[in-house]
Motif scaffolding. Structure first.
Motif, PDB file in Angstrom:
ATOM      1  N   LYS A   1      29.711  37.189  46.402  1.00 49.00           N
ATOM      2  CA  LYS A   1      30.927  37.988  46.246  1.00 49.00           C
ATOM      3  C   LYS A   1      32.084  37.110  45.752  1.00 49.00           C
ATOM      4  O   LYS A   1      32.858  37.518  44.887  1.00 49.00           O
ATOM      5  CB  LYS A   1      31.287  38.653  47.575  1.00 49.00           C
ATOM      6  N   VAL A   2      32.176  35.910  46.323  1.00 49.58           N
ATOM      7  CA  VAL A   2      33.247  34.991  45.912  1.00 49.58           C
ATOM      8  C   VAL A   2      33.060  34.575  44.455  1.00 49.58           C
ATOM      9  O   VAL A   2      33.991  34.605  43.647  1.00 49.58           O
ATOM     10  CB  VAL A   2      33.276  33.750  46.827  1.00 49.58           C
ATOM     11  N   LEU A   3      31.818  34.171  44.106  1.00 47.48           N
ATOM     12  CA  LEU A   3      31.541  33.704  42.743  1.00 47.48           C
ATOM     13  C   LEU A   3      31.702  34.827  41.718  1.00 47.48           C
ATOM     14  O   LEU A   3      32.201  34.603  40.605  1.00 47.48           O
ATOM     15  CB  LEU A   3      30.122  33.127  42.671  1.00 47.48           C
ATOM     16  N   MET A   4      31.266  36.036  42.070  1.00 51.21           N
ATOM     17  CA  MET A   4      31.398  37.160  41.137  1.00 51.21           C
ATOM     18  C   MET A   4      32.862  37.492  40.874  1.00 51.21           C
ATOM     19  O   MET A   4      33.247  37.833  39.759  1.00 51.21           O
ATOM     20  CB  MET A   4      30.672  38.395  41.676  1.00 51.21           C
ATOM     21  N   ALA A   5      33.692  37.369  41.934  1.00 51.14           N
ATOM     22  CA  ALA A   5      35.129  37.614  41.759  1.00 51.14           C
ATOM     23  C   ALA A   5      35.723  36.586  40.794  1.00 51.14           C
ATOM     24  O   ALA A   5      36.502  36.925  39.902  1.00 51.14           O
ATOM     25  CB  ALA A   5      35.841  37.565  43.108  1.00 51.14           C
ATOM     26  N   GLU A   6      35.344  35.311  40.985  1.00 53.00           N
ATOM     27  CA  GLU A   6      35.828  34.264  40.079  1.00 53.00           C
ATOM     28  C   GLU A   6      35.333  34.504  38.657  1.00 53.00           C
ATOM     29  O   GLU A   6      36.074  34.347  37.680  1.00 53.00           O
ATOM     30  CB  GLU A   6      35.356  32.888  40.564  1.00 53.00           C
ATOM     31  N   ASN A   7      34.074  34.891  38.540  1.00 50.67           N
ATOM     32  CA  ASN A   7      33.484  35.124  37.220  1.00 50.67           C
ATOM     33  C   ASN A   7      34.164  36.284  36.499  1.00 50.67           C
ATOM     34  O   ASN A   7      34.429  36.232  35.292  1.00 50.67           O
ATOM     35  CB  ASN A   7      31.983  35.402  37.354  1.00 50.67           C
ATOM     36  N   ASP A   8      34.473  37.355  37.251  1.00 46.90           N
ATOM     37  CA  ASP A   8      35.176  38.493  36.658  1.00 46.90           C
ATOM     38  C   ASP A   8      36.563  38.085  36.180  1.00 46.90           C
ATOM     39  O   ASP A   8      37.028  38.530  35.116  1.00 46.90           O
ATOM     40  CB  ASP A   8      35.293  39.635  37.681  1.00 46.90           C
ATOM     41  N   GLY A   9      37.217  37.223  36.965  1.00 53.60           N
ATOM     42  CA  GLY A   9      38.532  36.728  36.557  1.00 53.60           C
ATOM     43  C   GLY A   9      38.451  35.944  35.251  1.00 53.60           C
ATOM     44  O   GLY A   9      39.292  36.089  34.362  1.00 53.60           O
TER      45      GLY A   9
END
Length: 294
Positions: free
Chosen positions: A116-124
């Protein structure tokens, strides 16, 4: 008395058998219940294992999709995806007992949290890339338009330069040649007979040109007789990889106004026939004419 004793023994035996029967029934019921519990636990464990495996497969698919987008976080995403693959292998090999399933669930939840953390960063990062791409495309478009505009200007400047260059070239007009007999008094009498000719008089005019470069101008005059001989000094001038054999040269001070030039080419034993006169500006032929002697 004896019958009473027999009856008592029979009752005791029946009682014992009844107790044993009840005990057996209780034991059989307990064994059946325990088997059902074990079977239920096994089914539950298998179901949990399948559920955790599906969850892990979902996590892996999410990482695979994110990695395919090739963002700057690809290396981190690959590392997390590999952890999931390793856990899936371990889960496949496990017996699926309650203790191990608890461990796998704990690891799954930790991996899910990281995702969840990595996907949020990736979306950013994707949003930033979209903005940067839009800005880059706009910049490329502006640069492309500027390049086209500059190319048009360069083309116009080239055409203008060519026009100016062409317009700044001097024009030679009225190139003429006549033969003259020279009297002892110095008087020159025009003739068309080769046997009487002593000099050839060559004249031409440099036209007025306000945009031409002023200063000294040198022209090379080539006179060729009917036998293809170059008359006069027969000098040779070199211009790059080109050479020019000429009869004489003449230099004038040009000040953007009309200039008339006349030069005498002395000679003797002039040949009969047609003569060709060529005027050169360096190695460029700028005027020509011809005349004949009989």
């Amino acid at each position: 008395m004896e019958n009473q004793q027999n009856n008592s023994s029979l009752k005791a035996i029946i009682a014992v058998l009844a107790v044993l029967l009840v005990g057996s029934l209780v034991y059989i019921f307990k064994m059946s219940s325990d088997a059902e519990v074990v079977q239920t636990e096994l089914k539950t464990t298998v179901s949990e294992k399948d559920s955790v495996m599906k969850d892990l497969q979902t996590l892996k698919a999410t990482y695979d999709a994110a990695i395919a987008e090739n963002t700057t976080m690809s290396d981190e995403l690959i590392q997390e995806r590999d952890k999931i693959v390793t856990l899936m292998d371990d889960l496949n090999k496990s017996k699926g007992d309650a203790a191990s399933m608890a461990k796998y669930k704990t690891q799954f939840f930790a991996l899910q949290s990281n995702m969840k953390v990595l996907m949020a960063e990736n979306d950013g990062l994707k949003k930033q890339n979209t903005v940067l791409t839009t800005q880059r495309d706009s910049t490329v478009m502006v640069l492309g338009e500027s390049k086209k505009f500059n190319e048009v200007l360069v083309g116009q400047n080239d055409e203008l330069s060519k026009t100016v260059e062409k317009g700044s070239k001097l024009t030679i007009l009225n190139t003429k040649t006549s033969a003259y007999k020279l009297k002892g008094s110095g008087k020159q009498i025009e003739t068309d007979k080769a046997s009487r000719a002593d000099i050839l008089k060559i004249s031409f005019t440099i036209a007025e040109n306000q945009i031409a470069k002023s200063g000294d101008k040198t022209y090379y005059v080539q006179v060729i007789d009917s036998k293809n001989n170059v008359l006069g000094d027969k000098k040779v001038a070199t211009f790059g990889d080109k050479t020019l054999s000429y009869s004489f040269d003449t230099t004038v001070k040009y000040e953007n106004k009309t200039v008339n030039i006349s030069e005498d080419l002395p000679g003797k034993n002039f040949e009969k026939g047609t003569y060709f006169i060529n005027v050169f500006d360096k190695d460029e032929l700028v005027s020509k004419t011809s005349f004949s002697l009989r």
